[in-house]
Design an enzyme around this catalytic site. Sequence first.
Site, PDB file in Angstrom:
ATOM      1  N   LEU A  76       0.829  -1.192   0.000  1.00 17.39           N
ATOM      2  CA  LEU A  76       0.000   0.000   0.000  1.00 17.39           C
ATOM      3  C   LEU A  76       0.870   1.250   0.000  1.00 17.39           C
ATOM      4  O   LEU A  76       1.831   1.355   0.782  1.00 17.39           O
ATOM      5  CB  LEU A  76      -0.924   0.007   1.226  1.00 17.39           C
ATOM      6  N   CYS A  77       0.503   2.160  -0.878  1.00 19.24           N
ATOM      7  CA  CYS A  77       1.231   3.425  -0.984  1.00 19.24           C
ATOM      8  C   CYS A  77       0.618   4.431  -0.019  1.00 19.24           C
ATOM      9  O   CYS A  77      -0.422   5.029  -0.303  1.00 19.24           O
ATOM     10  CB  CYS A  77       1.184   3.947  -2.417  1.00 19.24           C
TER      11      CYS A  77
END
Length: 275
Positions: free
Chosen positions: A84-85
Site C-alpha cells: 500500500l502506498c
Amino acid sequence: MATPTKRLTREYASIQKSPPPYITAHPSDKNILEWHYILTGPPDTPYEGGQYWGTLMFPSDYPFKPPAIRMHTPSGRFQPSSRLCLSISDFHPKSFNPTWEVSTILTGLLSFMTSEEMTTGSVRASEAERRLFAQRTRWWNSTGGGSKPTGSQNGGSRQQTGNIRAGDGGAKFKLEWPEVDEENLKWMQEKRIDPTTGLPRPPAPSSSQQPACSLDVSGLRRRPGTSATVVQDAAQIARDSGWMSRHRWKLVLGAMMVYIFVARVLGEGALSSSA
C-alpha cells in the site's frame, strides 16, 4: 543508537500494555521484523465487525525507514496482499518520522481504510460489497478463502516477501493467530458456515416435524378398540353420505319428476275408466 530489534521489542511491550482501539499486533516468532496485525472493523462503517489481517515488513534500518504495509484479508478497500502506498509505508521513506511507532502506523492505516481516498493498492467497491466482505473475513482468514494447500502459487514463480495468497488453506493465519483461528472455527460451526463457500448452510429440518397426512387418510385413522372392518364400513358410509350430500338437489328434482309422471299416469287412467 537503538537497533531495530530493541526498538520493536519495546514497541511490542507498549502495544500489549495499551493496545489502540480496534487494533492488535505482534511480531512473528521467527522474525521480529515481520509483524502481523488484525484490524477490527469499527462500528458505523462498512467494515463493522470485520477481521482484517495484514503484515508489516520492517527494514533493517527501522525506524529511519518505514515498513511495507499489506492487508491480506479481502476488504473491498485494498487489493489483498498488495503493498500500500501511504505516507507511513515504504513507498515514501523520506516522509516517515522516526518517532512514529507500530501503534501510530496501524492507527494511520485504520484511518485511511475508513476514508475514501485512493492510492496504489486501494480499490473501489460499494458499501454493500464491503459489508459482505466484512461478514466473510473470519471464514477467509481461517480457510484461506475456502482453498486447500496447493504448493507453489502463480505457476511456481517466487512471491514477494510478505505476500499471502488464497490457496494456503489458512495455514499462515493459523500459525500466527492460533487462538483467533480456533475462535473463528467455532464461530463458523455456530453460524453453520460452509467452509468451502463462506455462506451459511440452509437450516436442517427439525426432527420434531412430522409429515402431514392427506385429508383422505386423516379422516380414516384407526382408533383404539375398533376393528379394520368397522373402519372400512365407516369409510364406505362416509363416502356414500358424501355422494348423497353432493347430489341431494338432483335426487330431490328426480323424485319430483317421478311423482309428477306417476300422478299423470294415474290421472289419465282414472279419466279412461270413467268414460
